[in-house]
Design a protein around this motif. Structure first.
Motif, mmCIF file in Angstrom:
data_model
loop_
_atom_site.group_PDB
_atom_site.id
_atom_site.type_symbol
_atom_site.label_atom_id
_atom_site.label_comp_id
_atom_site.label_asym_id
_atom_site.label_seq_id
_atom_site.Cartn_x
_atom_site.Cartn_y
_atom_site.Cartn_z
ATOM 1 N N ASN A 1 -48.382 -7.728 20.753
ATOM 2 C CA ASN A 1 -47.167 -8.190 21.602
ATOM 3 C C ASN A 1 -47.047 -8.000 23.158
ATOM 4 O O ASN A 1 -46.690 -8.864 23.760
ATOM 5 N N SER A 2 -47.857 -6.821 23.459
ATOM 6 C CA SER A 2 -47.910 -6.619 24.843
ATOM 7 C C SER A 2 -48.443 -7.834 25.378
ATOM 8 O O SER A 2 -48.243 -8.238 26.615
ATOM 9 N N TRP A 3 -49.727 -8.222 24.973
ATOM 10 C CA TRP A 3 -50.468 -9.344 25.566
ATOM 11 C C TRP A 3 -49.709 -10.814 25.660
ATOM 12 O O TRP A 3 -49.775 -11.260 26.369
ATOM 13 N N GLU A 4 -48.951 -10.948 24.342
ATOM 14 C CA GLU A 4 -48.045 -12.030 24.506
ATOM 15 C C GLU A 4 -47.019 -12.123 25.644
ATOM 16 O O GLU A 4 -46.754 -13.005 26.381
ATOM 17 N N ILE A 5 -46.638 -10.840 25.724
ATOM 18 C CA ILE A 5 -45.760 -10.702 26.974
ATOM 19 C C ILE A 5 -46.331 -10.813 28.518
ATOM 20 O O ILE A 5 -45.673 -11.526 29.099
ATOM 21 N N MET A 6 -47.582 -10.308 28.352
ATOM 22 C CA MET A 6 -48.197 -10.554 29.837
ATOM 23 C C MET A 6 -48.673 -11.793 29.895
ATOM 24 O O MET A 6 -48.672 -12.194 31.226
ATOM 25 N N ASN A 7 -49.124 -12.722 28.811
ATOM 26 C CA ASN A 7 -49.482 -13.922 29.073
ATOM 27 C C ASN A 7 -48.177 -14.884 29.687
ATOM 28 O O ASN A 7 -48.212 -15.813 30.482
ATOM 29 N N LEU A 8 -47.078 -14.306 29.154
ATOM 30 C CA LEU A 8 -45.778 -15.151 29.458
ATOM 31 C C LEU A 8 -45.646 -14.967 30.961
ATOM 32 O O LEU A 8 -45.101 -15.879 31.634
ATOM 33 N N LEU A 9 -45.579 -13.701 31.394
ATOM 34 C CA LEU A 9 -45.427 -13.222 32.715
ATOM 35 C C LEU A 9 -46.417 -14.090 33.621
ATOM 36 O O LEU A 9 -45.991 -14.653 34.786
ATOM 37 N N GLU A 10 -47.700 -14.222 33.234
ATOM 38 C CA GLU A 10 -48.582 -14.803 33.977
ATOM 39 C C GLU A 10 -48.428 -16.333 34.066
ATOM 40 O O GLU A 10 -48.348 -17.129 35.081
ATOM 41 N N LEU B 1 -39.637 -11.892 39.698
ATOM 42 C CA LEU B 1 -39.116 -11.399 38.476
ATOM 43 C C LEU B 1 -39.929 -10.066 38.559
ATOM 44 O O LEU B 1 -41.037 -9.615 38.787
ATOM 45 N N LEU B 2 -38.865 -8.844 38.210
ATOM 46 C CA LEU B 2 -39.443 -7.555 38.229
ATOM 47 C C LEU B 2 -39.274 -7.020 36.719
ATOM 48 O O LEU B 2 -38.280 -7.465 36.138
ATOM 49 N N ALA B 3 -40.308 -6.697 36.514
ATOM 50 C CA ALA B 3 -40.544 -5.993 35.068
ATOM 51 C C ALA B 3 -40.884 -4.548 34.947
ATOM 52 O O ALA B 3 -41.967 -4.043 35.547
ATOM 53 N N ASP B 4 -39.993 -3.669 34.663
ATOM 54 C CA ASP B 4 -40.319 -2.539 34.442
ATOM 55 C C ASP B 4 -40.709 -1.946 33.232
ATOM 56 O O ASP B 4 -39.847 -1.813 32.186
ATOM 57 N N GLU B 5 -41.767 -1.551 32.962
ATOM 58 C CA GLU B 5 -42.655 -1.146 31.802
ATOM 59 C C GLU B 5 -42.342 -2.218 30.786
ATOM 60 O O GLU B 5 -41.867 -1.828 29.599
ATOM 61 N N PRO B 6 -42.421 -3.575 30.884
ATOM 62 C CA PRO B 6 -42.192 -4.512 29.817
ATOM 63 C C PRO B 6 -42.763 -4.428 28.517
ATOM 64 O O PRO B 6 -42.342 -4.873 27.683
ATOM 65 N N ILE C 1 -45.270 -8.278 49.467
ATOM 66 C CA ILE C 1 -45.765 -9.174 48.412
ATOM 67 C C ILE C 1 -45.366 -10.532 48.879
ATOM 68 O O ILE C 1 -44.274 -10.966 49.411
ATOM 69 N N ASP C 2 -46.406 -11.470 48.849
ATOM 70 C CA ASP C 2 -46.114 -12.640 49.318
ATOM 71 C C ASP C 2 -45.613 -13.521 48.382
ATOM 72 O O ASP C 2 -45.541 -13.396 46.863
ATOM 73 N N LYS C 3 -44.948 -14.685 48.616
ATOM 74 C CA LYS C 3 -44.446 -15.712 47.633
ATOM 75 C C LYS C 3 -45.576 -15.956 46.598
ATOM 76 O O LYS C 3 -46.713 -16.656 46.983
ATOM 77 N N GLY C 4 -45.164 -15.986 45.262
ATOM 78 C CA GLY C 4 -46.024 -16.571 44.086
ATOM 79 C C GLY C 4 -47.092 -15.397 43.892
ATOM 80 O O GLY C 4 -47.964 -15.807 43.007
ATOM 81 N N GLU C 5 -47.005 -14.217 44.294
ATOM 82 C CA GLU C 5 -48.119 -13.226 44.002
ATOM 83 C C GLU C 5 -47.784 -12.718 42.549
ATOM 84 O O GLU C 5 -46.718 -12.498 42.237
ATOM 85 N N ASN D 1 -45.417 -16.807 36.701
ATOM 86 C CA ASN D 1 -46.158 -16.740 37.777
ATOM 87 C C ASN D 1 -46.730 -18.133 38.232
ATOM 88 O O ASN D 1 -46.860 -18.329 39.470
ATOM 89 N N LYS D 2 -47.529 -18.613 37.310
ATOM 90 C CA LYS D 2 -48.191 -19.720 37.569
ATOM 91 C C LYS D 2 -47.175 -20.869 38.034
ATOM 92 O O LYS D 2 -47.336 -21.747 38.935
ATOM 93 N N ARG D 3 -45.969 -20.752 37.475
ATOM 94 C CA ARG D 3 -44.995 -21.802 37.992
ATOM 95 C C ARG D 3 -44.298 -21.564 39.168
ATOM 96 O O ARG D 3 -43.316 -22.182 39.525
ATOM 97 N N GLY D 4 -44.642 -20.351 39.837
ATOM 98 C CA GLY D 4 -44.454 -20.081 41.093
ATOM 99 C C GLY D 4 -43.505 -18.940 41.420
ATOM 100 O O GLY D 4 -42.877 -18.690 42.539
ATOM 101 N N THR D 5 -43.046 -18.310 40.293
ATOM 102 C CA THR D 5 -42.127 -17.014 40.402
ATOM 103 C C THR D 5 -42.989 -15.936 40.655
ATOM 104 O O THR D 5 -44.155 -15.595 40.338
ATOM 105 N N THR D 6 -42.573 -15.053 42.010
ATOM 106 C CA THR D 6 -43.554 -13.906 42.312
ATOM 107 C C THR D 6 -42.988 -12.691 41.231
ATOM 108 O O THR D 6 -41.958 -12.648 40.794
#
Lengths: 306, 246
Positions: free
Chosen positions: B192-201, B179-184, B45-49, B204-209
């Motif tokens: 709420n699921s979409w809110e969380i996924m949007n946050l994760l995205e 960031l590892l997310a186990d069944e978040p 897994i590459d950086k920022g993926e 990710n855009k800020r540079g966290t894998t």
């Protein structure tokens, strides 16, 4: 936060743990306290019996009485022969007057002594007082003295010394057994207290572990908890022991000094110079040991369930 | 293995240095040597993926997360994170390594006796971050997850979605590389699921894998990210797109 921060965190969390886990903490402090209190009491008895034994060894010598009609030259010869016996440190001639004065001051109160007026009931009791460096040399020496020509009777202090030795030995064994038993109970209770604390904070520890908290940071609060329990478990009985020893010695000296004039106690400061560090070591040692062993086991368990 | 991927703009991104590499990794739990949780798994897994790991229950997804977190050791094979061989980490290095990884769980795992602020600050306290910097960092994270107004609330006073956002803030406050997310979204309703996924995205855009283990077919299909599909401990597919595992 730095290491001072970690120390502060460990202290604040350690105190919180004790509060959260009040019942077990109190039980642990109480058991530890009982253990150290008993240790103190037994040690006081032990040290005072030993002290009395030392007094007996140096003060209770052997009295050598002579047959009737013995001459002064014969008495001097006997004295010289006794002086050459192994273990004898001093040979003091006691005239009938000296003997009577010693008896009066040691065994009689003033009122009773006054009833004798100027009479000396021990008029024929000139003797030698023989003292030994080591009381164990006494029995053999007594046998040799009894064989000397001109000696009528030898009064030794073997019975007193033997009794004190027996008491001392019984106390030593009793102290070791009781203290070992109580220390085991105290260790078990501290271990249970820490286990309960870890269970209560299981989730917190698990998260700390996953976030990357250092091992010492996770263990710190529990070690502090054990140390505080150990510290309190030592301080409380020490304070009680100090008061008890002080009062008991004062009471015995004031009430029974006429009866047991030879009974002397070790100075309170001298006793506590030993009892305080040993009790603290016991308290803190068991606190640290109990918590460390339990922590390793519990943390391993938590990690396996993460 | 992915050679690179397209951003939403359609621009081809050059391959970054791999941040996670699994090299022929197998994992058998004690007593189950013939029943591998993972068998000969390799990927990078590459950086920022942003990567989804999908598969049915018991397929080995969570084992993958635990291996990357260095909670468990592989039975065979090597795992490299940011170039470090995890098998060679010394005990005292493991906690430092974990600080470079944020983790979010299905059941949030918040501390019930602490409020939102304290839960997030906890992550900073335990890594002994400078005390004067903690309020600023916590406040920044709570703003990111949209909970700056609720910093005094306790977990039991919050919805599942809000609790997961607190958990996300806690995972991010130490500025992790991964960031590892186990069944978040496992316990959340669709909104709420979409809110969380949007946050994760966003994270990710800020540079966290970001590596997300999930069952949620809809989310995977809609987001069109790289998907590693696991079945019976083996990787059966690794491609950009939707949820194909039965």
């Amino acid at each position: 936060m730095g290491s001072f921060g970690a120390l502060g965190y460990s202290f604040s969390q350690g105190i919180k743990n004790i509060r959260r886990n009040k019942l077990f903490s109190i039980a642990s402090v109480a058991t530890m306290g009982a253990c150290i209190f008993l240790f103190g009491i037994l040690y006081f008895l032990l040290v005072n019996v030993q002290y009395m034994m030392e007094n007996a060894e140096s003060n209770v010598g052997v009295s050598v009485f002579f047959r009737e009609g013995i001459t002064n030259d014969e008495i001097v010869n006997i004295g010289e022969e006794i002086q050459n016996i192994k273990g004898v440190t001093s040979v003091t001639y006691m005239s009938p007057e000296d003997t009577w004065e010693y008896y009066k001051s040691t065994y009689l109160n003033e009122e009773l002594a006054a009833t004798f007026g100027s009479d000396n009931p021990l008029a024929d009791s000139m003797s030698y007082s023989v003292y030994f460096d080591d009381v164990s040399d006494q029995p053999e020496a007594v046998e040799q003295i009894k064989k000397l020509s001109g000696v009528r009777k030898v009064n030794d202090s073997n019975d007193i010394v033997a009794t004190l030795t027996k008491i001392n030995r019984a106390l030593s064994i009793g102290t070791v057994i009781i203290v070992a038993l109580l220390l085991s109970i105290a260790t078990f209770l501290i271990s249970t207290t820490i286990s309960t604390g870890v269970s209560i904070r299981r989730e917190e520890i698990s998260i700390m572990h996953l976030i990357g908290a250092a091992d010492y940071f996770i263990r710190g609060p529990f070690i502090v908890e054990g140390v505080l329990i150990g510290f309190l478990g030592a301080c409380i009985p020490l304070s009680i022991l100090y008061a008890v020893y002080y009062k008991v010695v004062a009471l015995v000296v004031s009430k029974f000094s006429g009866l047991f004039i030879t009974m002397q106690f070790v100075d309170i400061d001298e006793v506590f110079l030993f009892v305080t560090p040993i009790s603290m070591l016991m308290g803190l040692g068991i606190g640290i040991l109990g918590s460390s062993i339990t922590l390793s086991r519990q943390l391993k368990l938590i990690r396996s369930f993460n | 293995m992915p050679k690179g991927h397209e951003e939403e703009t359609g621009r081809e991104v050059l391959p970054e240095a791999p941040v996670i590499v699994l090299d022929h990794v197998s994992k058998a739990y004690d007593g189950f040597s013939d029943n591998h949780a993972l068998e000969d798994v390799s990927f990078r897994i590459d950086k920022g993926e942003f990567v989804f790991i999908v598969g049915p229950s018991g397929s080995g997804k969570s084992t993958l997360i635990r291996l990357i977190e260095n909670e468990i050791d592989p039975t065979s094979g090597k795992i490299y994170v940011a170039g470090k061989d995890l098998s060679k980490l010394k005990k005292r290095q493991v906690c430092k390594y974990r600080r470079s990884i944020g983790i979010v769980f299905q059941d949030y795992r918040l501390l019930p006796d602490r409020n939102v602020y304290e839960n997030v600050a906890f992550a900073q306290e335990v890594i002994e971050a400078p005390k004067n910097k903690i309020p600023k960092e916590v406040s920044k994270m709570l703003t990111l997850v949209g909970l700056s107004q609720k910093f005094k609330s306790f977990p039991k006073e919050m919805s599942g979605g809000e609790q997961q956002r607190v958990a996300l803030a806690r995972a991010l406050v130490n500025n992790p590389m991964i960031l590892l997310a186990d069944e978040p979204t496992g316990n959340l309703d669709p909104q709420n699921s979409w809110e969380i996924m949007n946050l994760l995205e966003e994270v990710n855009k800020r540079g966290t894998t970001v590596v997300v283990v999930t069952h949620n077919r809809e989310i995977v299909d809609v987001m069109q990210k790289r998907v590693i599909s696991v079945l019976n401990g083996k990787i059966i597919e690794d491609k950009k797109g939707g949820y194909d595992v039965g």
